[in-house]
Design a protein around this motif. Structure first.
Motif, PDB file in Angstrom:
ATOM      1  N   ARG A  54      10.357  51.087  62.370  1.00 37.65           N
ATOM      2  CA  ARG A  54      11.618  51.772  62.653  1.00 37.65           C
ATOM      3  C   ARG A  54      11.382  53.255  62.949  1.00 37.65           C
ATOM      4  O   ARG A  54      11.987  53.822  63.870  1.00 37.65           O
ATOM      5  CB  ARG A  54      12.564  51.624  61.461  1.00 37.65           C
ATOM      6  CG  ARG A  54      13.916  52.297  61.666  1.00 37.65           C
ATOM      7  CD  ARG A  54      14.884  51.938  60.570  1.00 37.65           C
ATOM      8  NE  ARG A  54      14.370  52.332  59.255  1.00 37.65           N
ATOM      9  CZ  ARG A  54      15.007  52.073  58.102  1.00 37.65           C
ATOM     10  NH1 ARG A  54      16.150  51.419  58.117  1.00 37.65           N
ATOM     11  NH2 ARG A  54      14.483  52.456  56.953  1.00 37.65           N
ATOM     12  N   ILE A  55      10.478  53.867  62.188  1.00 41.88           N
ATOM     13  CA  ILE A  55      10.179  55.289  62.413  1.00 41.88           C
ATOM     14  C   ILE A  55       9.578  55.505  63.802  1.00 41.88           C
ATOM     15  O   ILE A  55       9.958  56.435  64.525  1.00 41.88           O
ATOM     16  CB  ILE A  55       9.227  55.807  61.315  1.00 41.88           C
ATOM     17  CG1 ILE A  55       9.951  55.847  59.965  1.00 41.88           C
ATOM     18  CG2 ILE A  55       8.687  57.189  61.674  1.00 41.88           C
ATOM     19  CD1 ILE A  55       9.044  56.149  58.793  1.00 41.88           C
ATOM     20  N   LEU A  86      14.969  45.644  61.732  1.00 40.20           N
ATOM     21  CA  LEU A  86      14.908  47.036  61.280  1.00 40.20           C
ATOM     22  C   LEU A  86      16.179  47.431  60.534  1.00 40.20           C
ATOM     23  O   LEU A  86      16.348  48.605  60.196  1.00 40.20           O
ATOM     24  CB  LEU A  86      14.693  47.970  62.480  1.00 40.20           C
ATOM     25  CG  LEU A  86      13.460  47.689  63.354  1.00 40.20           C
ATOM     26  CD1 LEU A  86      13.319  48.752  64.428  1.00 40.20           C
ATOM     27  CD2 LEU A  86      12.197  47.607  62.508  1.00 40.20           C
ATOM     28  N   LEU A 119      15.441  44.399  55.486  1.00 46.57           N
ATOM     29  CA  LEU A 119      14.519  45.166  54.643  1.00 46.57           C
ATOM     30  C   LEU A 119      14.743  44.888  53.155  1.00 46.57           C
ATOM     31  O   LEU A 119      13.862  45.167  52.331  1.00 46.57           O
ATOM     32  CB  LEU A 119      14.678  46.663  54.928  1.00 46.57           C
ATOM     33  CG  LEU A 119      14.275  47.107  56.351  1.00 46.57           C
ATOM     34  CD1 LEU A 119      14.514  48.599  56.530  1.00 46.57           C
ATOM     35  CD2 LEU A 119      12.815  46.773  56.627  1.00 46.57           C
ATOM     36  N   GLN A 166       7.311  45.804  53.601  1.00 48.20           N
ATOM     37  CA  GLN A 166       8.231  46.943  53.498  1.00 48.20           C
ATOM     38  C   GLN A 166       7.746  48.119  54.345  1.00 48.20           C
ATOM     39  O   GLN A 166       8.480  48.659  55.169  1.00 48.20           O
ATOM     40  CB  GLN A 166       8.346  47.364  52.031  1.00 48.20           C
ATOM     41  CG  GLN A 166       9.200  48.606  51.787  1.00 48.20           C
ATOM     42  CD  GLN A 166      10.679  48.308  51.845  1.00 48.20           C
ATOM     43  OE1 GLN A 166      11.125  47.307  51.286  1.00 48.20           O
ATOM     44  NE2 GLN A 166      11.444  49.160  52.519  1.00 48.20           N
ATOM     45  N   SER A 167       6.488  48.516  54.148  1.00 46.81           N
ATOM     46  CA  SER A 167       5.949  49.647  54.915  1.00 46.81           C
ATOM     47  C   SER A 167       5.778  49.282  56.389  1.00 46.81           C
ATOM     48  O   SER A 167       5.912  50.142  57.269  1.00 46.81           O
ATOM     49  CB  SER A 167       4.612  50.093  54.318  1.00 46.81           C
ATOM     50  OG  SER A 167       3.695  49.010  54.285  1.00 46.81           O
ATOM     51  N   GLU A 192      19.017  47.078  57.305  1.00 47.83           N
ATOM     52  CA  GLU A 192      18.882  47.085  55.848  1.00 47.83           C
ATOM     53  C   GLU A 192      18.897  45.677  55.257  1.00 47.83           C
ATOM     54  O   GLU A 192      18.201  45.396  54.279  1.00 47.83           O
ATOM     55  CB  GLU A 192      20.009  47.917  55.221  1.00 47.83           C
ATOM     56  CG  GLU A 192      19.896  49.410  55.479  1.00 47.83           C
ATOM     57  CD  GLU A 192      18.624  50.005  54.878  1.00 47.83           C
ATOM     58  OE1 GLU A 192      18.136  49.473  53.858  1.00 47.83           O
ATOM     59  OE2 GLU A 192      18.114  50.985  55.445  1.00 47.83           O
ATOM     60  N   ASP A 244       9.329  49.548  57.903  1.00 50.57           N
ATOM     61  CA  ASP A 244       9.773  50.949  57.824  1.00 50.57           C
ATOM     62  C   ASP A 244       9.074  51.803  58.882  1.00 50.57           C
ATOM     63  O   ASP A 244       9.708  52.617  59.564  1.00 50.57           O
ATOM     64  CB  ASP A 244       9.474  51.512  56.427  1.00 50.57           C
ATOM     65  CG  ASP A 244      10.546  51.138  55.419  1.00 50.57           C
ATOM     66  OD1 ASP A 244      11.645  50.747  55.857  1.00 50.57           O
ATOM     67  OD2 ASP A 244      10.283  51.227  54.202  1.00 50.57           O
ATOM     68  N   THR A 300      -1.518  51.817  56.745  1.00 50.04           N
ATOM     69  CA  THR A 300      -0.295  51.131  57.169  1.00 50.04           C
ATOM     70  C   THR A 300      -0.121  51.195  58.681  1.00 50.04           C
ATOM     71  O   THR A 300       0.254  50.206  59.322  1.00 50.04           O
ATOM     72  CB  THR A 300       0.927  51.761  56.479  1.00 50.04           C
ATOM     73  OG1 THR A 300       0.759  51.684  55.064  1.00 50.04           O
ATOM     74  CG2 THR A 300       2.195  51.034  56.876  1.00 50.04           C
TER      75      THR A 300
END
Length: 657
Positions: free
Chosen positions: A165-166, A128, A133, A158-159, A130, A162, A306
């Motif tokens: 992580r969210i 998670l 990613l 990517q999604s 950078e 992301d 997603t």
């Protein structure tokens, strides 16, 4: 030899004399001697009364002795300001009768218990960060020369990460906010709990918190997913829809529209289900959206949206070092020399560690997320802090002990004194009456059996007998003398005074008896404490019906969950259980492929989503409602309880509206 015989004969003679004297003394023993020494009748009455007196006294004392020796008395002891050690010792020895009221009834959870989560390793992993990613960033050297499919891992990843992580951050924030509210709640206890009771109570509340927090958040995510699917929003990668064009011969125009994507692998349509999947991997640039990946990433799938792709996938590839190497090595699959080199940190990334995890590598992310990524809850409770806050001022306990010998002797002496006084007054008179009536009764029996007496004579004698008997009784009552003396037998004036004294004595005795009954009876203001151990519901109800102003029935548990005494049953609208909201019905409408069927399919899909959301919302609300507590120090009357229930029902109706 002769002297021995003489001694023996003398000894036997003296023994017989002593024995005869003892026998005569016992036989003539009289505790009620007459004032007239030569009155044999009164002597006989006194001897018989003495024997009855001794017999009744011995029987009474023996019965009382057996009763007191086998009976137990409750002795209540009080310990002022008991320490924690004293309390635990008392509870171990007298748990059934120990009562230690708290000086402070409530305390915040933050004082007495601690709860913190340990999250899944993915939420704190490099995947998670950078530098990993950047694997999915705009790394092309020449954008015009690369055309990767939108379903390629290098695009969808990517999604995927992301959103991972969210969700991790959102789960963490949700739990932290819920913990702040949880710590501000209060534990209410009227009496000090034992260590085991305290541990059970705190553990129950922490488990309820865990379940309630997870359920409420997961239901919210389900509602969001259902809303997205129902509205058929188009995903940016077009994973759930595909473009479709149609030429109209009448207008000579092309019409462009989207239609739900059908996954060929399992004949699943995103218009009906959010469980449709397609394997994720690496594609050639010449592949189409209907192609299978040339290299598949184990565990990862492509869903309608997603969030579906994420929740239906597993992390098994990222637990395996070889699989992680496969993903890293295929970074430039079919685009060798057309992308920038991968970040050095991403190249050296380590797989996830599975130690101390309750989830298997092939567990779906949906299952992990359904626990808010929590591996386990680290909980602890502080009984010392609880007891310090409760701080009972005193503890009382009751011990059942056999009556002591001193108390037994005191009771027997008191009993003997009272019984002796009664028998001394009553026995001589009773014996005298019996001895006087017995010959007459015997004579009547003989007369009744005599055959020469005629029936008329018998009738006359029987008719006259009651009046004669009643006359004798009244005469005896009028001449009753409890203070008879030798002098009264010779002088009538002394006899008259003794009869008057007897009447005064009886009058005063009856007057005192009536006064004692009135004083201790209904006109007495003396407060009498009556205690009933573990009363049943009917006993408590009967006591409340008597409207006793001083009635007190303290609850052993001050806080009672609603789920213990209240249940809710809802009847849903019939549409939610009809075939119109079934997935099969929507599929059949879609197969018709006409405008009306498509519109109806959308309509019923929305209805199905709303019904499912309502069911989830109400089920979650029921669980939360069941954990709430009714706080009552005293036992409520049935009417008060019904009033409370009605108030709760009103609140439920307001919430549902």
């Amino acid at each position: 030899m002769i002297s021995i015989k003489v001694f023996f004969v003398t000894f036997l003679g003296e023994t017989q004399t002593v024995t005869a004297h003892v026998h005569r003394t016992i036989h003539n023993f009289n505790l009620f001697p007459s004032d007239k020494k030569n009155d044999l009748e009164k002597e006989r009455i006194g001897i018989i009364a003495t024997r009855l007196y001794i017999f009744l006294t011995l029987v009474g004392l023996i019965i009382l002795g057996f009763y007191t020796s086998f009976s137990k008395r409750g002795h209540t002891f009080t310990v002022e300001w008991p320490s924690l050690l004293q309390f635990e010792e008392l509870h171990s020895m007298h748990s059934s009768t120990l009562n230690c009221p708290c000086s402070r009834f409530s305390m915040s959870y933050a004082r007495i218990m601690s709860l913190s989560p340990r999250y899944h390793s993915i939420c704190s992993s490099e995947y998670l960060e950078e530098h990993w990613l950047s694997y999915f960033g705009q790394v092309e050297l020449d954008i015009e020369s690369i055309l990767l499919l939108s379903t390629d891992f290098r695009i969808t990843g990517q999604s995927f990460f992301d959103l991972m992580r969210i969700l991790c951050e959102t789960s963490r924030e949700t739990i932290e906010n819920a913990l702040r509210v949880f710590r501000s709640n209060r534990l209410v206890t009227m009496n000090a709990l034992s260590r085991s009771q305290f541990n059970i109570e705190t553990m129950t509340r922490m488990k309820q918190f865990e379940k309630r927090t997870i359920t409420s958040f997961v239901d919210l995510i389900k509602l969001v997913r259902s809303s997205i699917q129902t509205n058929q929003l188009a995903d940016e990668a077009w994973t759930n829809v595909e473009p479709s064009s149609q030429y109209n011969n009448e207008t000579s125009k092309w019409s462009f529209r989207f239609r739900s994507r059908a996954f060929r692998t399992n004949s699943c349509s995103c218009a009906v289900s959010n469980q449709c999947t397609h394997p994720v991997g690496f594609y050639f640039q010449t592949d189409t959206s209907r192609s299978q990946p040339n290299i598949t990433v184990p565990g990862l799938v492509l869903g309608c949206y997603t969030i579906d792709s994420l929740l239906l996938s597993t992390l098994e590839c990222f637990y395996d070092k070889q699989c992680v190497k496969l993903v890293v090595d295929n970074y430039d699959f079919d685009v060798v020399g057309l992308v920038r080199p991968l970040n050095s940190h991403a190249v050296q990334i380590e797989p996830l560690r599975n130690e101390n995890s309750r989830f298997y590598p092939n567990t779906t992310i949906n299952e992990i997320f359904s626990q808010l990524f929590v591996e386990d809850w680290i909980n602890s409770s502080n009984f010392t802090s609880y007891y310090t806050r409760c701080e009972p001022t005193q503890c009382t306990y009751t011990i059942g002990k056999h009556i002591s010998l001193t108390y037994m002797l005191t009771m027997m002496l008191g009993f003997y004194g009272g019984l002796s006084a009664i028998l001394e007054i009553v026995l001589p008179s009773i014996v005298k009456v019996i001895l006087q009536q017995w010959p007459k009764r015997k004579k009547r029996i003989q007369l009744n059996n005599f055959n020469n007496i005629t029936t008329d004579t018998i009738m006359d004698s029987s008719s006259k007998e009651p009046s004669h008997s009643s006359k004798n009784i009244s005469e005896k009552l009028l001449s009753l003398n409890l203070f008879e003396s030798e002098r009264s037998s010779t002088e009538k004036r002394f006899l008259h005074k003794e009869i008057i004294a007897t009447r005064i004595y009886i009058f005063l005795f009856i007057l005192c008896l009536i006064a004692a009954i009135i004083y201790s009876g209904p006109f007495s203001n003396e407060t009498k404490l009556t205690e009933k151990k573990s009363p049943t519901m009917n006993i408590v109800h009967d006591l409340h019906q008597k409207n006793i102003s001083s009635l007190s029935c303290p609850c052993s548990k001050v806080a009672i969950p609603y789920s213990r005494f209240l249940s809710i049953k809802l009847d849903y609208h019939s549409i939610c259980s009809s075939e119109y909201v079934s997935p099969l019905y929507s599929i059949n409408l879609l197969k018709k492929n006409d405008s009306l069927s498509l519109a109806l399919s959308t309509h019923y899909r929305v209805l199905r989503s709303l019904c499912q959301s309502s069911h989830r919302f109400i089920k979650n609300a029921e669980e939360v409602f069941g954990t709430r507590e009714l706080i009552s120090i005293e036992t409520l009357t049935r009417s008060s309880f019904d009033f409370q229930i009605q108030a709760i029902k009103v609140c439920i109706n307001i919430i549902l509206k």
